[in-house]
Design an enzyme around this catalytic site. Sequence first.
Site, PDB file in Angstrom:
ATOM      1  N   LYS A 187      16.753  27.705  44.883  1.00 25.15           N
ATOM      2  CA  LYS A 187      15.506  26.996  45.184  1.00 25.15           C
ATOM      3  C   LYS A 187      14.303  27.886  44.866  1.00 25.15           C
ATOM      4  O   LYS A 187      13.363  27.470  44.230  1.00 25.15           O
ATOM      5  CB  LYS A 187      15.504  26.567  46.659  1.00 25.15           C
ATOM      6  N   GLU A 193      21.036  38.170  45.189  1.00 22.45           N
ATOM      7  CA  GLU A 193      22.442  38.037  44.801  1.00 22.45           C
ATOM      8  C   GLU A 193      22.585  37.118  43.582  1.00 22.45           C
ATOM      9  O   GLU A 193      23.290  37.424  42.632  1.00 22.45           O
ATOM     10  CB  GLU A 193      23.260  37.435  45.955  1.00 22.45           C
ATOM     11  N   GLY A 246      17.082  24.083  51.408  1.00 23.33           N
ATOM     12  CA  GLY A 246      18.268  24.587  50.707  1.00 23.33           C
ATOM     13  C   GLY A 246      19.567  23.979  51.224  1.00 23.33           C
ATOM     14  O   GLY A 246      20.401  23.494  50.448  1.00 23.33           O
ATOM     15  N   ARG A 247      19.745  23.965  52.541  1.00 26.66           N
ATOM     16  CA  ARG A 247      21.015  23.472  53.102  1.00 26.66           C
ATOM     17  C   ARG A 247      21.093  21.941  53.117  1.00 26.66           C
ATOM     18  O   ARG A 247      22.093  21.383  53.568  1.00 26.66           O
ATOM     19  CB  ARG A 247      21.241  24.062  54.493  1.00 26.66           C
ATOM     20  N   GLU A 332      22.028  27.545  60.658  1.00 24.33           N
ATOM     21  CA  GLU A 332      20.758  27.953  60.048  1.00 24.33           C
ATOM     22  C   GLU A 332      19.644  26.985  60.463  1.00 24.33           C
ATOM     23  O   GLU A 332      18.481  27.359  60.525  1.00 24.33           O
ATOM     24  CB  GLU A 332      20.886  28.009  58.519  1.00 24.33           C
ATOM     25  N   HIS A 363      48.582  26.596  64.274  1.00 20.47           N
ATOM     26  CA  HIS A 363      49.509  27.723  64.378  1.00 20.47           C
ATOM     27  C   HIS A 363      48.767  29.048  64.421  1.00 20.47           C
ATOM     28  O   HIS A 363      49.371  30.098  64.208  1.00 20.47           O
ATOM     29  CB  HIS A 363      50.489  27.679  63.201  1.00 20.47           C
ATOM     30  N   LYS A 473      17.074  40.861  54.608  1.00 19.69           N
ATOM     31  CA  LYS A 473      16.765  40.924  53.172  1.00 19.69           C
ATOM     32  C   LYS A 473      15.702  41.988  52.921  1.00 19.69           C
ATOM     33  O   LYS A 473      15.786  42.773  51.976  1.00 19.69           O
ATOM     34  CB  LYS A 473      16.202  39.579  52.674  1.00 19.69           C
TER      35      LYS A 473
HETATM   36  O1  F6P Z   1      18.855  33.409  52.988  1.00 19.41           O
HETATM   37  C1  F6P Z   1      19.014  32.097  53.376  1.00 19.41           C
HETATM   38  C2  F6P Z   1      18.644  31.149  52.282  1.00 19.41           C
HETATM   39  O2  F6P Z   1      17.271  31.128  52.114  1.00 19.41           O
HETATM   40  C3  F6P Z   1      19.197  29.759  52.543  1.00 19.41           C
HETATM   41  O3  F6P Z   1      18.387  29.025  53.370  1.00 19.41           O
HETATM   42  C4  F6P Z   1      19.320  29.227  51.171  1.00 19.41           C
HETATM   43  O4  F6P Z   1      20.146  28.110  51.115  1.00 19.41           O
HETATM   44  C5  F6P Z   1      19.869  30.432  50.444  1.00 19.41           C
HETATM   45  O5  F6P Z   1      19.228  31.528  51.049  1.00 19.41           O
HETATM   46  C6  F6P Z   1      19.663  30.464  48.967  1.00 19.41           C
HETATM   47  O6  F6P Z   1      18.303  30.424  48.631  1.00 19.41           O
HETATM   48  P1  F6P Z   1      17.861  30.051  47.179  1.00 19.41           P
HETATM   49  O7  F6P Z   1      18.347  28.692  46.873  1.00 19.41           O
HETATM   50  O8  F6P Z   1      16.368  30.149  47.175  1.00 19.41           O
HETATM   51  O9  F6P Z   1      18.469  31.058  46.239  1.00 19.41           O
END
Ligand code: F6P
Length: 503
Positions: A187, A193, A246-247, A332, A363, A473
Amino acid sequence: MSTVAQQLRGIFAGGSSTLTGLFEAEPDRVSRMTIEESGIRFDFSKTHLPASMIEKLSTLAIEGGFKEKRDALFAGAHVNVTEDRAAEHSAERGQGAPESVARAQQFHSRMRALIDAIEAEALGPIRHILHVGIGGSALGPKLVIDALGRDAGRYETWVVSNVDGAALEEAFAHCDPAATLLVVASKTFTTTETMLNAASVLAWMQEAGVEDPYGQVIALTASPDKAVAWGVDETRVLPFSESVGGRYSLWSSIGFPIALALGWDAFEAMLEGAASMDRHFRYSELGRNAPVLAAFIDLYYTVVRNAQTRAVFAYDERLRLLPSYLQQLEMESNGKSVTASGEPLDVPSAPITWGGVGTDAQHAVFQLLHQGTHLVPVEFIAAIETDHVLDEAHHRQLLVNCFAQGAALMAGKANPDPARAYSGDRPSTTLLLNAVDPATLGALLAFYEHRVFANAVMLGVNPFDQFGVELGKEIARSIDSDGTERFDASTRALIARAFGAGE
Ligand code: F6P
């Protein structure tokens, strides 16, 4: 204590009956506590909520402005107050303010045109999709493709989220660089990462002799300028609205790999299933509204009974990723300790969501559910139909086990030997799907989104921000850029041990 908590505790002040007591006292309990909606049977009967209290809880919600807040959500008002934004995931499925719906449809058309181009091999003979993203930019596509894409046979899809190189290495072993589409989903288009993983995929393509690796890249983002600056051709950037969290984003361009892997019709069916749940949430009376009833029950266990956790078990291998998807969605969103206006929240907010797959979990962790000291409301998710080719005995066994667990948790069993006794009276909810198909899965996920919202409204928290993830972060960035002096001795020693004393 917050007003809602006080009122909730007031409503339940007389204590509530045992589960079996409720069934005895309410002969029509199953029908009163069950809702059939959008291909899903929501059975809330094995919880401690007396059917007679639903009306009081509905009144409490209405007096607290629930309906106005729900209307505000669908009208595109800035319900995400801390970030001064709307929350327009429902507009992606055609339910929302007309201008937001129109904008979402434009983005979807762009997505569809690009899918047509890829299918026509305009980007080369693509066979593999390597989707790089994390959190909400990965969990939704990963869940849906895993659930519905096993036999799709269109493209082989890999969703890589972890920055651990071992994750990409595994994907590389299965993908042909010349036939791989790199889908960068972020987003913000700044997530460390994702950007590192995306750069490594490009380098892998280059090393393999792909002449124009950027020609095989698609970006899914609410920050199109950043994607273009990073090198993605503008025609292959699929934007979505900043107002889609995002979620909550698998319905937007973030769902591109779903539409590519499963086909556009499946993607649309998923949106329509979610829209059907949107309409149910938006227009049904609160007492017969599945997300609202689920939230009442959640609040009863967290606020009144101080439950710290809620466990979700998918009795369907296709839904094995559902618990991790829900962990982000629920924790979140509602894992907050202040209200939307900044007041301390003096009741527990989101319970800790965890879970697994049935029957495996029986189990492993069910011992604690049946005899442990924690109160753990359990949620079972199963489907009447299956699509595997094995003998029907498998599916029968699966469902029988699912239903048996709910019955056992509730009924318990006396035994003179305490080690062998089951207290019973342990709550569960069962969501029985007609099938695991795009429409029903869409409805299921939308149900969870609205349940989170309903809980948030009752608690007064903002479910659409997530500032709690930022500090870690920031510290990671400063370890890399400013050295380690300002950190505590333990952290400094760990860094020195891992990277060498010179750090
Ligand atoms: O660090 C949490 C977060 O901001 C989430 O809310 C989001 O889904 C994820 O990181 C990834 O963010 P982006 O889509 O901006 O890479």
